[in-house]
Design an enzyme around this catalytic site. Structure first.
Site, short mmCIF file in Angstrom:
data_model
loop_
_atom_site.label_atom_id
_atom_site.label_comp_id
_atom_site.label_asym_id
_atom_site.label_seq_id
_atom_site.Cartn_x
_atom_site.Cartn_y
_atom_site.Cartn_z
N ILE A 171 0.90 -0.81 -0.26
CA ILE A 171 0.07 -0.32 0.07
C ILE A 171 0.76 1.43 0.25
O ILE A 171 0.27 1.83 -0.77
CB ILE A 171 -0.98 0.12 1.16
N GLU B 33 4.58 3.17 1.55
CA GLU B 33 5.98 2.96 1.94
C GLU B 33 6.65 4.55 2.98
O GLU B 33 6.92 4.89 1.95
CB GLU B 33 7.68 2.37 1.35
N TYR C 126 8.23 5.84 8.57
CA TYR C 126 8.04 4.62 10.30
C TYR C 126 7.94 3.16 9.59
O TYR C 126 7.49 2.31 10.69
CB TYR C 126 6.40 5.28 10.54
N GLY C 127 7.48 2.47 8.52
CA GLY C 127 7.33 1.15 7.74
C GLY C 127 6.71 1.41 6.77
O GLY C 127 6.17 2.24 6.37
N VAL C 128 6.51 -0.22 6.28
CA VAL C 128 5.92 -0.35 5.21
C VAL C 128 4.75 -0.59 5.15
O VAL C 128 4.34 -1.62 6.30
CB VAL C 128 6.78 -1.61 4.40
N ASP D 112 0.85 14.46 14.84
CA ASP D 112 1.22 14.92 12.81
C ASP D 112 0.08 15.02 12.88
O ASP D 112 0.03 13.92 11.29
CB ASP D 112 1.79 13.33 13.09
#
EC number: 2.7.11.22
Length: 693
Positions: free
Chosen positions: A355, A357, A360-362, A473
């Site tokens: 979805i 990347e 903070y992560g994939v 954020d």
């Protein structure tokens, strides 16, 4: 006393001083008591004969009689009496109408027990001392409060009353251990049949009395409001104890009248029970343990702090009939993750596509092989962590696993890969993010559609702030959408729990385009107002289909804000001059030009906003954090009640989900990420180091 006529009965000799005159001072009484310790033997063994057992004191040790004794025989009394102090001679039934005058040294004694004449047994009503407090039992009869300083002599009086009521008795020698110093074993002239009959009658009397009911923490003021099930109360039984055995009891404190829901334990030793079902401590009556629901409290540690070793046992009472049980109460379903069951393996999910990347992560789109549900699998980045689990991911897991709200993305569970560095969060799948949707739209959202999205966003932010969490954020790429018109807040990597008073935090939070001016100026003491500024930027972006303030650096971002809203000063923003970044000189802009971007009526095709809508936007973008509108007040703003009304979720526009290839070639005009900024500053690769270095 009557016990003297049945030889063999000799009570304890306790020196009691009497007050002969109302005006005698307390010091005189103590001096007289010290000079004549052998006078005034204890001849009041029949006092309070009709009262229930209470706490008794002898030689510094407290003894408890767990049950009432039968009322003594009433005697006619005459004459005048004087005021009584605790421990003084009283006659009759032990009620507040009876008493005895002080004894004289020349009065006869039998077997060491002073006898009181009938003429000296009645008190004058004018000099009678008012006894308090008064306890009313269920039948409406008045009972006098127990005297906490009476000694073991009441136990002797019980046996004496049994002997006095019988015409023939069988001598029984009972060698009892002395209670305290200076007491010798007693010789009791008691009939065995009478004692057994007396105990049976007393048990019947106990069953007729009202006993306080046990109650657990689920019915206290700390229980959930949703737990409205009817709780079952289990009455606590008492263990019947004979008058002779009660002499050897350990000490216990007197129990006052219980309040509603108070747990009372009538055991002879100081103990507590821990229910294995509910994990709630039920201590002795002089303890008041309150466990606040929601706090992570170790029950064992809390108990060890309050009770000595060996006193915290499961149902630690005398005998099985004294055990109190806490009934199981059905609880309403709640947000709970059982970490003790272990984490599932990532192999139980089928990967479909990637979805997104990010920093903070994939994020992967996967299917749960067990249920067939389509979910999102977010992999936690671990390659840069050398000291353990990433703090940002740990905060995100902690917050999302504890929250449950329609406007906040749901984390279902945490799964692991083949090694300990492959950690994934299983989240509900949302087809779009708000930023990607707006970039594919040809026209911006209408006011009714913006109202629908802003209502959901404000409800989610209000839930966060009500639970003392700052997101820190908020931006359009962290707002997810599905084809049912639902909006959900995600990405809690920078979120923090806050409290009162506020603690200083880093100002390098919130993506630059949505960062509040107090953060740009170096403020470290901030609160929920920073999230409300971000909502104002998002609202303007929804209306205009573009970022409201798209600065390239901190100084450029401040310059764009000041050119649009005007340059702040102490009159507009009290405390502005004390901020670290206020020393930087910006161009003087005296007017607010925000209205130029959002016209009430547009003839050029620009974004339109009514007067009420502009008022809400202007209050979200207020300089002074103290005057900035809150999420709760924003939800009640008149803009959401005027025409056009907010559009229903079912009628919101839908968009096809992008596949992996479309996402790869899609070029987003992305704003600088706060964590990337920090890494660049640490490495010294950022030419424009901002206001603070």
């Amino acid at each position: 006393m009557a016990a003297g006529s049945h030889g063999g009965y000799r009570g304890y000799e306790v020196a009691r001083e009497r007050e002969h005159d109302v005006g005698v001072s307390r010091r005189s009484k103590e001096h007289y008591h010290h000079r004549h310790p052998s006078r005034h033997r204890d001849s009041e063994r029949r006092r309070d004969g009709g009262r229930s057992g209470g706490r008794e004191l002898s030689n510094g040790y407290s003894h408890r009689r767990d049950s009432p004794r039968p009322p003594p025989r009433r005697r006619p009394s005459e004459g005048r009496t004087e005021d009584r102090e605790p421990g003084e001679v009283s006659g009759g039934s032990g009620s507040e109408r009876s008493g005895e005058r002080p004894m004289k040294t020349g009065e006869p004694r039998e077997n060491g027990v002073t006898r009181v004449s009938k003429e000296e047994a009645k008190m004058s009503p004018s000099k009678k001392r008012k006894q308090s407090p008064v306890i009313w039992d269920r039948n409406g009869s008045k009972r006098q409060a127990r005297d906490p300083v009476r000694g073991i002599r009441e136990v002797d009086a019980v046996v004496a009353e049994i002997i006095m009521h019988q015409s023939h008795s069988l001598p029984v020698m009972s060698s009892l251990s002395s209670i305290g110093d200076g007491h010798s074993p007693m010789i009791l002239d008691v009939s065995v049949d009478k004692v057994q009959e007396y105990e049976k009658n007393r048990i019947v009397d106990e069953e007729e009395e009202g006993y306080p009911t046990m109650r657990n923490i689920l019915t206290s003021r700390w229980a959930d409001a949703g737990d409205e099930e009817e709780n079952v109360f289990v009455p606590k039984k008492k263990k019947s104890v004979s008058p002779v055995d009660s002499i050897e009891r350990g000490s216990t404190k007197k129990v006052t009248s219980p309040e509603s829901g108070e747990v009372l334990v009538y055991n002879s030793v100081r103990s507590s029970s821990r229910s294995s079902d509910s994990g709630v401590l039920q201590g002795s009556a002089n303890r008041d343990l309150e466990v606040e629901k929601g706090d992570n409290i170790d029950v064992e540690e809390a108990a060890d702090d309050d009770y000595p070793a060996g006193h915290l046992l499961d149902s630690d009472f005398e005998g099985e009939d004294c055990r109190s049980e806490t009934p199981e109460c059905t609880r309403s379903p709640r947000r709970c993750i059982n970490m003790l069951q272990g984490c599932r393996s990532v192999d139980e999910f089928e990967r479909l596509n990637t979805i997104n990347e990010g920093t903070y992560g994939v994020v992967f789109r996967v299917r749960d092989k067990r249920t067939g549900e389509i979910v999102a699998l977010k992999k936690v980045k671990m390659e840069k962590e050398r000291e353990g689990f990433p703090l940002t991911s740990l905060r995100e897991m902690n917050i999302l696993l504890s929250f449950h709200h329609p406007s906040i993305v749901e984390v279902k569970e945490v799964v692991v890969g083949s090694n300990d560095r492959d950690i994934f969060m299983v989240m509900e799948y949302m087809e779009h993010d708000l930023k990607g949707v707006m970039e594919t739209m040809k026209q911006p959202y209408s006011q009714s559609e913006v109202k629908c999205l802003m209502l959901q966003l404000l409800e989610g932010v209000k839930y966060l702030h009500d639970n003392w969490v700052l997101h820190r954020d908020l931006k359009t790429s962290n707002l997810l959408l599905n084809n049912r018109g639902e909006l959900k807040i995600c990405d809690f990597g920078l979120s923090r729990q806050y409290g009162s008073p506020l603690k200083p935090y880093t100002q390098l939070v919130v993506t630059l385009w949505y960062r509040a001016p107090e953060l740009l100026l170096g403020a470290k003491d901030y609160s929920t107002a920073i999230d409300m500024w971000s909502l104002g930027c998002i609202m303007g972006e929804l209306l205009s289909k573009g970022p409201l303030f798209n600065g390239k650096s901190e100084i450029d971002q401040l310059d764009k804000i000041f050119r649009t809203l005007g340059t702040p000063d102490e009159n507009i923003w009290p405390g502005y001059s004390k901020l670290p970044g206020a020393t930087v000189k910006f161009g003087k802009q005296t007017h607010n030009r925000l209205r130029d971007k959002f016209r009430a009526v547009s003839f050029t095709g620009g974004p339109m906003l009514s007067e009420a809508g502009f008022d809400l936007l202007n209050r979200l973008l207020t300089y002074d954090p103290e005057k900035r509108i809150s999420a709760e007040d924003a939800l009640n703003h008149e803009w959401f009640r005027e025409l056009p009304l907010p559009r229903s979720k079912d009628f919101m526009p839908t968009f096809p989900a992008l596949n992996e290839q479309d996402r790869r070639f899609k070029k987003h005009m992305k704003s600088p990420d706060p964590l990337e900024e920090q890494r660049m500053k640490e490495q010294g690769n950022n030419g424009d180091r901002g206001l603070f270095g």
